[in-house]
Write a protein that holds these residues in place. Structure first.
Motif, PDB file in Angstrom:
ATOM      1  N   PRO A  73       0.829  -1.213   0.000  1.00 30.29           N
ATOM      2  CA  PRO A  73       0.000   0.000   0.000  1.00 30.29           C
ATOM      3  C   PRO A  73       0.862   1.261   0.000  1.00 30.29           C
ATOM      4  CG  PRO A  73      -0.780  -1.575   1.640  1.00 30.29           C
ATOM      5  CD  PRO A  73       0.532  -2.084   1.159  1.00 30.29           C
ATOM      6  N   GLU A  74       0.478   2.229  -0.783  1.00 25.16           N
ATOM      7  CA  GLU A  74       1.245   3.478  -0.874  1.00 25.16           C
ATOM      8  C   GLU A  74       1.209   4.261   0.431  1.00 25.16           C
ATOM      9  OE1 GLU A  74      -0.194   5.698  -4.171  1.00 25.16           O
ATOM     10  OE2 GLU A  74       0.522   4.266  -5.682  1.00 25.16           O
ATOM     11  N   ALA A 101       6.706  -0.749   4.897  1.00 23.53           N
ATOM     12  CA  ALA A 101       6.574  -1.660   3.767  1.00 23.53           C
ATOM     13  C   ALA A 101       7.602  -2.789   3.854  1.00 23.53           C
ATOM     14  CB  ALA A 101       6.734  -0.899   2.454  1.00 23.53           C
ATOM     15  N   ASP A 102       8.830  -2.468   4.263  1.00 24.60           N
ATOM     16  CA  ASP A 102       9.870  -3.491   4.382  1.00 24.60           C
ATOM     17  C   ASP A 102       9.479  -4.570   5.384  1.00 24.60           C
ATOM     18  OD1 ASP A 102      11.564  -2.389   2.514  1.00 24.60           O
ATOM     19  OD2 ASP A 102      12.763  -1.280   3.985  1.00 24.60           O
ATOM     20  N   VAL A 103       9.049  -4.145   6.567  1.00 26.78           N
ATOM     21  CA  VAL A 103       8.830  -5.125   7.629  1.00 26.78           C
ATOM     22  C   VAL A 103       7.516  -5.882   7.484  1.00 26.78           C
ATOM     23  CG1 VAL A 103      10.268  -3.833   9.256  1.00 26.78           C
ATOM     24  CG2 VAL A 103       7.793  -3.454   9.238  1.00 26.78           C
ATOM     25  N   THR A 104       6.541  -5.303   6.791  1.00 24.80           N
ATOM     26  CA  THR A 104       5.234  -5.961   6.709  1.00 24.80           C
ATOM     27  C   THR A 104       5.029  -6.773   5.434  1.00 24.80           C
ATOM     28  OG1 THR A 104       4.206  -3.971   5.759  1.00 24.80           O
ATOM     29  CG2 THR A 104       4.142  -4.204   8.158  1.00 24.80           C
ATOM     30  N   TRP A 157      -8.344 -12.542   1.911  1.00 21.58           N
ATOM     31  CA  TRP A 157      -7.181 -12.133   2.697  1.00 21.58           C
ATOM     32  C   TRP A 157      -6.292 -11.070   2.053  1.00 21.58           C
ATOM     33  CZ3 TRP A 157      -6.132 -12.624   7.678  1.00 21.58           C
ATOM     34  CH2 TRP A 157      -6.976 -13.460   8.408  1.00 21.58           C
ATOM     35  N   PRO A 158      -6.040 -11.063   0.753  1.00 17.75           N
ATOM     36  CA  PRO A 158      -5.216  -9.973   0.200  1.00 17.75           C
ATOM     37  C   PRO A 158      -5.797  -8.594   0.483  1.00 17.75           C
ATOM     38  CG  PRO A 158      -5.378 -11.765  -1.373  1.00 17.75           C
ATOM     39  CD  PRO A 158      -6.341 -12.091  -0.271  1.00 17.75           C
ATOM     40  N   ASP A 159      -7.093  -8.427   0.284  1.00 17.72           N
ATOM     41  CA  ASP A 159      -7.727  -7.134   0.534  1.00 17.72           C
ATOM     42  C   ASP A 159      -7.805  -6.840   2.036  1.00 17.72           C
ATOM     43  OD1 ASP A 159      -9.339  -4.754  -0.324  1.00 17.72           O
ATOM     44  OD2 ASP A 159     -10.879  -5.780   0.856  1.00 17.72           O
ATOM     45  N   LEU A 160      -8.171  -7.843   2.821  1.00 24.67           N
ATOM     46  CA  LEU A 160      -8.284  -7.649   4.267  1.00 24.67           C
ATOM     47  C   LEU A 160      -6.944  -7.267   4.888  1.00 24.67           C
ATOM     48  CD1 LEU A 160      -9.710  -7.837   6.996  1.00 24.67           C
ATOM     49  CD2 LEU A 160      -9.347 -10.319   6.943  1.00 24.67           C
ATOM     50  N   ALA A 199      -6.138  -3.758   6.697  1.00 25.22           N
ATOM     51  CA  ALA A 199      -5.766  -3.813   8.109  1.00 25.22           C
ATOM     52  C   ALA A 199      -4.436  -3.105   8.355  1.00 25.22           C
ATOM     53  CB  ALA A 199      -5.687  -5.264   8.566  1.00 25.22           C
ATOM     54  N   LEU A 200      -3.461  -3.328   7.475  1.00 22.84           N
ATOM     55  CA  LEU A 200      -2.163  -2.674   7.646  1.00 22.84           C
ATOM     56  C   LEU A 200      -2.279  -1.156   7.556  1.00 22.84           C
ATOM     57  CD1 LEU A 200       0.442  -4.865   5.727  1.00 22.84           C
ATOM     58  CD2 LEU A 200       0.265  -4.487   8.191  1.00 22.84           C
ATOM     59  N   VAL A 201      -3.017  -0.688   6.565  1.00 19.40           N
ATOM     60  CA  VAL A 201      -3.192   0.758   6.417  1.00 19.40           C
ATOM     61  C   VAL A 201      -3.904   1.336   7.638  1.00 19.40           C
ATOM     62  CG1 VAL A 201      -4.330   2.571   5.074  1.00 19.40           C
ATOM     63  CG2 VAL A 201      -3.127   0.717   3.902  1.00 19.40           C
TER      64      VAL A 201
END
Length: 428
Positions: free
Chosen positions: A244-245, A252-255, A269-272, A276-278
């Protein structure tokens, strides 16, 4: 074949040209597995859907450490005790490989065990650890600062008989850290924040580890995780998921391992995982440095006042009126921040107060253009749109004065100063 049997392309001690890519036949539904893990956490801890998703992915990713370059920490915090922080670690201890749940250990044991066993560190009461013994807290901070990367190591002195030597130990490994309020900024920047609230009575079940009917399903779940990661380890090693931008470079590196797993699993799961990360990594739970906070608040001041320049005194006054920022009680005196204190912080970003012309008036202050570079680098989201401004004050020659008299508004000249700015100028 387990993840430890697959050469790690990021390990200089292993041959990067490890032969043809391996393939596996899928026997475990990753989507069902992750959903079952989510169900366990929802049963025992009051968490949001986003938190459940990320913690579940982290439990799986801990088994893949041997083939990863980076790992995200879980930063599990709350405003008050008894909010489920220790419970998250308890449940994780049944799901992750080599769980090491501890509240306190010696600095030497911390370094040596992390290097020799590569355990999953489940550190409870972290706020006490960081505020306690100085030597221990510094070693702990060093391990956490470096241990998110496969290259991370800690160098300590070693006594061999009468001689002193030194040795470097790897600090890389999965880690979950629980404590009251925030972790140190350097640790938080390597972590995904899981901010918990105390569950309402009756909302979650009691976690009774003494009962086999409670622990047996968790042990079976870990066996399923182990079988699943055997199937996907090589795919995760070579994965390049779209990040995600909204995430910073370090985030981004660690996740990326979490999104690699989510993409392999598929279904929802890809969308979720990305949502969730954002949601978690761009929330208020992610602490900012004082400089980043100041730049963000200054951007908001310019936007709210709809100006492209501002008096130093007016800027300091506006900052002091922001309720959820530290500027109202700044420094040892706990008084509103002053223009000189603002300038003292901004100088680290090569931003300095200067003479600003607003029509016929001249005052010490700032223009929005002074901040554009810093905003682009340090303030996000939302992005800061550059504001068109006039040039800085030029030498006050007769030619410049005459030109100013003849000038007409071209929609670049700033709007007239506010009453507050005019009063400030008259008072100087």
């Amino acid at each position: 074949m387990s993840p430890r049997d697959i050469p790690n392309p990021f390990d200089p001690q292993q041959n990067r040209n490890s032969g043809p890519r391996l393939t596996f036949e899928r026997t475990e539904s990753g989507g069902d597995l992750l959903n079952d893990i989510r169900t366990v956490f929802s049963r025992y801890v009051d968490m949001t859907v986003e938190q459940q998703a990320i913690v579940s992915l982290c439990a799986v990713h801990a088994h893949l450490i041997p083939v990863l370059q980076f790992t995200p920490y879980l930063s599990i915090t709350s405003a008050e005790r008894e909010s489920g922080k220790s419970r998250v670690l308890d449940v994780l201890s049944y799901l992750v490989p080599k769980p090491w749940k501890t509240e306190r250990t010696s600095a030497a044991a911390l370094v040596r065990k992390t290097a020799s066993e590569q355990p999953t560190l489940l550190l409870d009461e972290a706020d006490t650890a960081f505020s306690g013994d100085k030597d221990y807290s510094e070693v702990l901070r060093g391990i956490l600062n470096s241990g998110f990367s496969w290259k991370g190591n800690a160098t300590i002195c070693i006594r061999r008989g009468a001689e002193m030597s030194y040795e470097s130990f790897s600090t890389f490994g999965a880690k979950a850290i629980a404590g009251i309020n925030r972790l140190p900024d350097t640790v938080a920047s390597r972590s995904i924040p899981i901010r918990l609230k105390r569950a309402q009575r009756g909302k979650v079940e009691k976690f009774e580890e003494r009962l086999p009917e409670v622990t047996a399903p968790l042990e079976e779940l870990r066996s399923r995780v182990e079988r699943f990661v055997d199937q996907i380890a090589n795919e995760v090693r070579g994965a390049r998921p779209k990040m995600p931008e909204e995430l910073s470079d370090r985030q981004a590196d660690v996740t990326f391992p979490l999104l690699a797993i989510a993409d392999i699993v598929g279904r929802e799961w890809p969308d979720l995982a990305r949502r969730a990360l954002v949601a978690l990594c761009t929330s208020g739970a992610v602490s900012k440095s004082i400089g980043e906070q100041l730049l963000t608040d200054i951007a908001n001041v310019f936007a709210e006042k709809a100006v492209d320049r501002i008096h130093s005194i007016e800027l300091a006054r506006a900052l002091g009126e922001i309720e959820d920022s530290p500027w109202a009680e700044w420094g040892k005196s706990d008084k509103p921040i002053t223009p000189s204190k603002v300038a003292g912080i901004l100088k680290h970003y090569d931003i300095h107060p200067h003479s600003v012309r607003d029509g016929s008036r001249v005052f010490k202050g700032y223009q929005a253009s002074d901040f554009e570079d810093a905003w682009k680098r340090y303030v996000s989201p939302p992005s800061v749109e550059p504001i068109q401004t006039v040039t800085r004050l030029q030498p006050n020659t007769d030619a410049v004065i005459e030109a100013n008299k003849q000038a007409v508004c071209n929609r670049v000249t700033a709007p007239a100063a506010s009453t507050g700015s005019r009063a400030l100028e008259e008072g100087l």
